[in-house]
Enzyme design. Structure first.
Site: not given
Length: 251
Positions: A105, A197, A227
């Site tokens: 991320s 996601d 995610h």
């Protein structure tokens, strides 16, 4: 786990703030895991990759940015640039001459920024739901207005307590944007991205791939992946991707 025990410690970044790290000795290049926003090096992806490294004799470095996990400093004082410098401080001291970056991320954004500044030492890069430039589009109009008025807001999170967002984070993020032009990085890159996601739209991975200068870039889409990409099958995929890059590098 097999092999040598993992060593842990704290590194003063130069201003009294200590950064937590854990290092597993082994073969080069060192796998370096960079966590996401408000996450830390004790997460399932980081520890699963540590177990993979231990089982295969590969060196691995995990770290916490300031204000995260076991590191010192205030989360509210952090920005993309500050956390990039935190990562560089630990990497320069502990990762050795060559390393393979794995960023989750926000850690994918940090990994790209680190790679651009240490390109000669980077063997390869893996992004897991990589989120470069997320600060430029994360806030609603109402949140932007509140942030201008108060300099910080608490934003609801699907992963736990509300997250503190500061005006400094957004403004500094704008100084480190990558997707508005070419990314001059010519190293093998693998981008793992879930198509379910809710936080990083899957076309983001395609846009990163398009911007990268190198030709050895692959986007791996997981149709039902979220995610976090922390299910057993996601972690197994991560191991395979990292293992393939290490084999390609001759490790």
């Amino acid at each position: 786990m097999q092999g040598k025990p993992e060593q842990s410690g704290r590194l003063d970044r130069g201003d009294g703030v200590e950064l937590a790290w854990s290092l597993l000795a082994g073969r080069a290049p060192t796998i370096v895991f960079l966590p996401g926003f408000a996450s830390d090096m004790a997460g399932s992806k980081a520890t699963a990759l540590r177990d993979f490294a231990a089982a295969t004799g590969q060196a691995m470095l995990r770290l916490d940015y300031s204000g995260h996990g076991a590191s010192g400093g205030a989360f509210a004082a952090g920005t993309i640039g500050r956390w990039m410098e935190d990562a560089l401080a630990v990497i320069d001291r502990l990762a050795g001459p060559r390393f393979l970056l794995v960023g989750s991320s926000m850690g994918g954004w940090i990994a790209l920024l680190v790679a651009l500044r240490r390109a000669g030492r980077v063997a390869a890069l893996v992004g897991i739901a990589a989120a470069p430039d997320f600060t430029a589009h994360m806030l609603t109009v109402a949140e932007q207005t509140a942030l201008r008025a108060h300099d910080q807001i608490l934003r609801p999170s699907a992963y736990g307590a509300p997250t503190l967002i500061t005006r400094a984070l957004i403004e500094d993020g704008n100084r480190h944007l990558l997707l508005d032009g070419p990314i001059p990085l010519a190293r093998p890159v693998r981008l793992l991205q879930g198509q379910a996601d809710p936080d990083v739209p899957w076309p983001t991975a395609l846009r990163i791939a398009e911007r990268l200068a190198g030709g050895d870039v692959q986007v791996i889409l997981i149709k039902d992946g979220d995610h976090r990409l922390s299910r057993p099958q996601d972690l197994a995929l991560l191991d395979r991707v990292v293992g393939s890059l290490l084999a390609q590098d001759g490790a």
